[in-house]
Design a protein around this motif. Structure first.
Motif, short mmCIF file in Angstrom:
data_model
loop_
_atom_site.label_atom_id
_atom_site.label_comp_id
_atom_site.label_asym_id
_atom_site.label_seq_id
_atom_site.Cartn_x
_atom_site.Cartn_y
_atom_site.Cartn_z
N LEU A 93 0.83 -1.20 0.00
CA LEU A 93 0.00 0.00 0.00
C LEU A 93 0.86 1.25 0.00
O LEU A 93 0.53 2.25 -0.63
N ALA A 94 2.01 1.19 0.68
CA ALA A 94 2.92 2.33 0.69
C ALA A 94 3.48 2.59 -0.70
O ALA A 94 3.62 3.74 -1.12
N ALA A 95 3.80 1.52 -1.44
CA ALA A 95 4.27 1.70 -2.82
C ALA A 95 3.17 2.31 -3.67
O ALA A 95 3.43 3.21 -4.49
N PHE A 96 1.94 1.85 -3.48
CA PHE A 96 0.80 2.41 -4.20
C PHE A 96 0.65 3.90 -3.92
O PHE A 96 0.46 4.71 -4.83
N ILE A 97 0.73 4.26 -2.65
CA ILE A 97 0.57 5.67 -2.27
C ILE A 97 1.72 6.51 -2.82
O ILE A 97 1.50 7.63 -3.29
N CYS A 98 2.94 5.97 -2.78
CA CYS A 98 4.08 6.71 -3.34
C CYS A 98 3.88 7.00 -4.82
O CYS A 98 4.11 8.12 -5.28
N PHE A 99 3.47 5.97 -5.56
CA PHE A 99 3.25 6.17 -6.99
C PHE A 99 2.08 7.11 -7.26
O PHE A 99 2.15 7.96 -8.14
N ALA A 100 1.00 6.96 -6.50
CA ALA A 100 -0.18 7.80 -6.74
C ALA A 100 0.10 9.25 -6.38
O ALA A 100 -0.29 10.17 -7.11
N MET A 153 -2.92 -3.50 -7.53
CA MET A 153 -3.32 -4.89 -7.77
C MET A 153 -2.56 -5.86 -6.88
O MET A 153 -3.12 -6.83 -6.38
N GLU A 154 -1.28 -5.61 -6.66
CA GLU A 154 -0.48 -6.48 -5.78
C GLU A 154 -1.05 -6.46 -4.37
O GLU A 154 -1.15 -7.50 -3.72
N THR A 155 -1.44 -5.30 -3.89
CA THR A 155 -2.03 -5.19 -2.56
C THR A 155 -3.33 -6.00 -2.48
O THR A 155 -3.51 -6.81 -1.56
N VAL A 156 -4.21 -5.80 -3.44
CA VAL A 156 -5.52 -6.46 -3.41
C VAL A 156 -5.39 -7.98 -3.55
O VAL A 156 -5.98 -8.75 -2.78
N ILE A 205 11.58 -4.46 -3.02
CA ILE A 205 11.41 -5.25 -1.79
C ILE A 205 10.27 -6.25 -1.97
O ILE A 205 10.38 -7.42 -1.59
N LEU A 206 9.18 -5.81 -2.58
CA LEU A 206 8.06 -6.71 -2.88
C LEU A 206 8.49 -7.82 -3.84
O LEU A 206 8.05 -8.96 -3.73
N LEU A 207 9.35 -7.49 -4.79
CA LEU A 207 9.88 -8.49 -5.72
C LEU A 207 10.60 -9.60 -4.97
O LEU A 207 10.39 -10.79 -5.23
N VAL A 208 11.45 -9.23 -4.03
CA VAL A 208 12.17 -10.23 -3.23
C VAL A 208 11.19 -11.09 -2.44
O VAL A 208 11.34 -12.32 -2.36
#
Length: 162
Positions: free
Chosen positions: A47-54, A68-71, A133-136
């Motif tokens: 969600l933090a990655a989503f917020i950073c991008f948004a 999508m990854e979050t959901v 980090i999510l990739l790892v």
């Protein structure tokens, strides 16, 4: 509700894909220091990655992938937590989870590298780092799931003997 799933390695990994490691501390948490110092409120990694991008006004593909990854990760966490995988046996859920993690890892690799290389602003750069980090975590999820399943042996007590 499967209360043991969040404490299992797979459950911890699903939570780590959504919650930053070391952030969740509760009455049943492991004794000792957290992995990283953190406030009591869990910080959501995807969600933090989503917020950073948004918030940074990044390309819509970056934001869509993080969302999508979050959901999808939350849906798989709920699937295993509520033991719906046992009730819906028409799908081999660990294999579906492996496909999800592999596809997510490939998309995260591309999007995170583009975000880090282009780095239009600090929000896009932060989202790219969180994407790596999510990739790892996706790769670790695939490895753990591959260790758990084996397609050449039976799945339970009622499996026929060879």
């Amino acid at each position: 509700v499967d209360r043991a799933f969040p404490r299992s390695p797979r459950g911890a990994l699903k939570i780590a894909r959504t919650v930053r490691p070391g952030a969740a501390r509760g009455p049943r948490a492991r004794p000792g220091p957290a992995l990283t110092p953190s406030p009591p409120v869990p910080q959501l990694l995807a969600l933090a990655a989503f917020i950073c991008f948004a918030a940074s006004g990044a390309h819509g593909a970056y934001t869509a992938l993080a969302g999508m990854e979050t959901v999808i990760t939350v849906l798989f966490l709920l699937l295993y937590l509520l033991r719906l995988d046992v009730q819906m046996r028409f799908i081999f859920w660990p294999l579906a989870d492996i496909f999800n993690s592999v596809i997510a890892a490939l998309f995260l690799l591309v999007v995170a590298l583009f975000a880090i290389i282009i780095k239009t602003n600090k929000g896009t750069l932060a989202g790219g780092v969180l994407g790596l980090i999510l990739l790892v975590l996706c790769i670790v999820d695939v490895v753990l799931l591959c260790k758990k399943i084996s397609l050449d042996r039976g799945r339970g007590r009622n499996a026929p003997a060879k």
